[in-house]
Design a protein around this motif. Sequence first.
Motif, PDB file in Angstrom:
ATOM      1  N   ASN A 119      14.118  34.949  76.989  1.00 55.96           N
ATOM      2  CA  ASN A 119      15.228  35.662  76.362  1.00 55.96           C
ATOM      3  C   ASN A 119      16.567  35.201  76.920  1.00 55.96           C
ATOM      4  O   ASN A 119      16.697  34.930  78.117  1.00 55.96           O
ATOM      5  CB  ASN A 119      15.127  37.172  76.613  1.00 55.96           C
ATOM      6  CG  ASN A 119      13.876  37.788  76.039  1.00 55.96           C
ATOM      7  OD1 ASN A 119      13.349  37.330  75.026  1.00 55.96           O
ATOM      8  ND2 ASN A 119      13.376  38.821  76.688  1.00 55.96           N
TER       9      ASN A 119
ATOM     10  N   ARG B 115      13.571  34.772  67.540  1.00 57.68           N
ATOM     11  CA  ARG B 115      13.905  36.137  67.136  1.00 57.68           C
ATOM     12  C   ARG B 115      15.333  36.476  67.550  1.00 57.68           C
ATOM     13  O   ARG B 115      15.774  36.121  68.643  1.00 57.68           O
ATOM     14  CB  ARG B 115      12.919  37.132  67.769  1.00 57.68           C
ATOM     15  CG  ARG B 115      11.501  36.983  67.260  1.00 57.68           C
ATOM     16  CD  ARG B 115      10.497  37.786  68.067  1.00 57.68           C
ATOM     17  NE  ARG B 115      10.809  39.208  68.118  1.00 57.68           N
ATOM     18  CZ  ARG B 115      10.037  40.113  68.717  1.00 57.68           C
ATOM     19  NH1 ARG B 115       8.927  39.732  69.325  1.00 57.68           N
ATOM     20  NH2 ARG B 115      10.388  41.391  68.728  1.00 57.68           N
ATOM     21  N   ASN B 116      16.027  37.166  66.655  1.00 60.24           N
ATOM     22  CA  ASN B 116      17.381  37.635  66.920  1.00 60.24           C
ATOM     23  C   ASN B 116      17.409  39.153  66.764  1.00 60.24           C
ATOM     24  O   ASN B 116      17.116  39.668  65.679  1.00 60.24           O
ATOM     25  CB  ASN B 116      18.378  37.008  65.946  1.00 60.24           C
ATOM     26  CG  ASN B 116      18.595  35.535  66.206  1.00 60.24           C
ATOM     27  OD1 ASN B 116      19.458  35.157  66.990  1.00 60.24           O
ATOM     28  ND2 ASN B 116      17.797  34.702  65.560  1.00 60.24           N
ATOM     29  N   ARG B 117      17.756  39.849  67.855  1.00 61.89           N
ATOM     30  CA  ARG B 117      17.789  41.313  67.801  1.00 61.89           C
ATOM     31  C   ARG B 117      19.180  41.819  68.165  1.00 61.89           C
ATOM     32  O   ARG B 117      19.773  41.386  69.154  1.00 61.89           O
ATOM     33  CB  ARG B 117      16.779  41.921  68.774  1.00 61.89           C
ATOM     34  CG  ARG B 117      16.617  43.433  68.619  1.00 61.89           C
ATOM     35  CD  ARG B 117      15.900  44.057  69.800  1.00 61.89           C
ATOM     36  NE  ARG B 117      16.754  44.045  70.992  1.00 61.89           N
ATOM     37  CZ  ARG B 117      16.368  44.483  72.187  1.00 61.89           C
ATOM     38  NH1 ARG B 117      15.146  44.935  72.361  1.00 61.89           N
ATOM     39  NH2 ARG B 117      17.196  44.435  73.216  1.00 61.89           N
TER      40      ARG B 117
ATOM     41  N   LYS C 192      21.146  45.466  68.914  1.00 60.05           N
ATOM     42  CA  LYS C 192      20.856  46.845  69.272  1.00 60.05           C
ATOM     43  C   LYS C 192      22.144  47.576  69.622  1.00 60.05           C
ATOM     44  O   LYS C 192      23.005  47.048  70.328  1.00 60.05           O
ATOM     45  CB  LYS C 192      19.903  46.882  70.474  1.00 60.05           C
ATOM     46  CG  LYS C 192      19.568  48.273  71.008  1.00 60.05           C
ATOM     47  CD  LYS C 192      18.641  48.162  72.216  1.00 60.05           C
ATOM     48  CE  LYS C 192      18.342  49.514  72.845  1.00 60.05           C
ATOM     49  NZ  LYS C 192      17.487  49.370  74.052  1.00 60.05           N
TER      50      LYS C 192
ATOM     51  N   SER D   9      18.132  49.489  66.309  1.00 64.98           N
ATOM     52  CA  SER D   9      18.161  48.029  66.396  1.00 64.98           C
ATOM     53  C   SER D   9      17.509  47.404  65.169  1.00 64.98           C
ATOM     54  O   SER D   9      16.750  48.054  64.439  1.00 64.98           O
ATOM     55  CB  SER D   9      17.441  47.541  67.662  1.00 64.98           C
ATOM     56  OG  SER D   9      16.046  47.787  67.591  1.00 64.98           O
TER      57      SER D   9
ATOM     58  N   ASP E  47      15.606  43.498  64.308  1.00 62.91           N
ATOM     59  CA  ASP E  47      15.079  42.283  64.933  1.00 62.91           C
ATOM     60  C   ASP E  47      14.576  41.355  63.828  1.00 62.91           C
ATOM     61  O   ASP E  47      13.640  41.700  63.095  1.00 62.91           O
ATOM     62  CB  ASP E  47      13.940  42.673  65.885  1.00 62.91           C
ATOM     63  CG  ASP E  47      13.517  41.537  66.808  1.00 62.91           C
ATOM     64  OD1 ASP E  47      14.033  40.418  66.653  1.00 62.91           O
ATOM     65  OD2 ASP E  47      12.671  41.778  67.686  1.00 62.91           O
TER      66      ASP E  47
END
Length: 211
Positions: A97, A135-137, A139, A153, A155
């Motif tokens: 991450n 993956r792009n999250r 929040k 959020s 994702d």
Amino acid sequence: MLILPGWAHAQTPELGLWTGLDLEKNISRSFSVRLNTQVRFADNISVARTYLLEPGLTYRLNKHWKVSGYYRYIRRLRWDAESRDYRYRPYSRFYANLSYDRRLGDFKLDYRFRYQNQFKDAADGNITTDKSYLRNRLKLSYKNDSRFTPFASADLFYRIGERFDQIRYKAGTDLKINKYHSIDLFMFTDQALGEQKTPRIILGAQYKLEF
């Protein structure tokens, strides 16, 4: 409101439950180690579908940026054609991450970019690549004087070499018990992109200990 898009295509969504324990130890102001365990129930919370154990390491680059890496060992219930029965098959997942966070008044904005790669044991005993994702999250959480910190959020999943295939909408609250103990309560749904899948709604409760 975030959960509603996942229900838009649903008539009878499947219900699941994720429960677990999350331990985090601060080694220094920059380094921390983490151990996460979970049991995930499926089929309307009637079957323990997945067990997982996940150690990881986080390094804070500065006030806003940090990087982390994790290994996840998974035992997932799958149909075995040879034995004509369900059995738990092993999977291994590695992910890294890059995270950014910033306070916006009473709110906190978190962005996380993740690369993940998953392996499984093939029928011939060899290890094969199962899935790789970016993956792009994003929040948003609301910081206040109470013990509750609500959050929401989204994702977005991109299967490498193929396409964007799902969005995960999640909402919940972090319940602070004291300085070291808290409980993360949440609900989420996955919305498939470009194909029809049986929708699911996942409830979750994760106990956290930070020391």
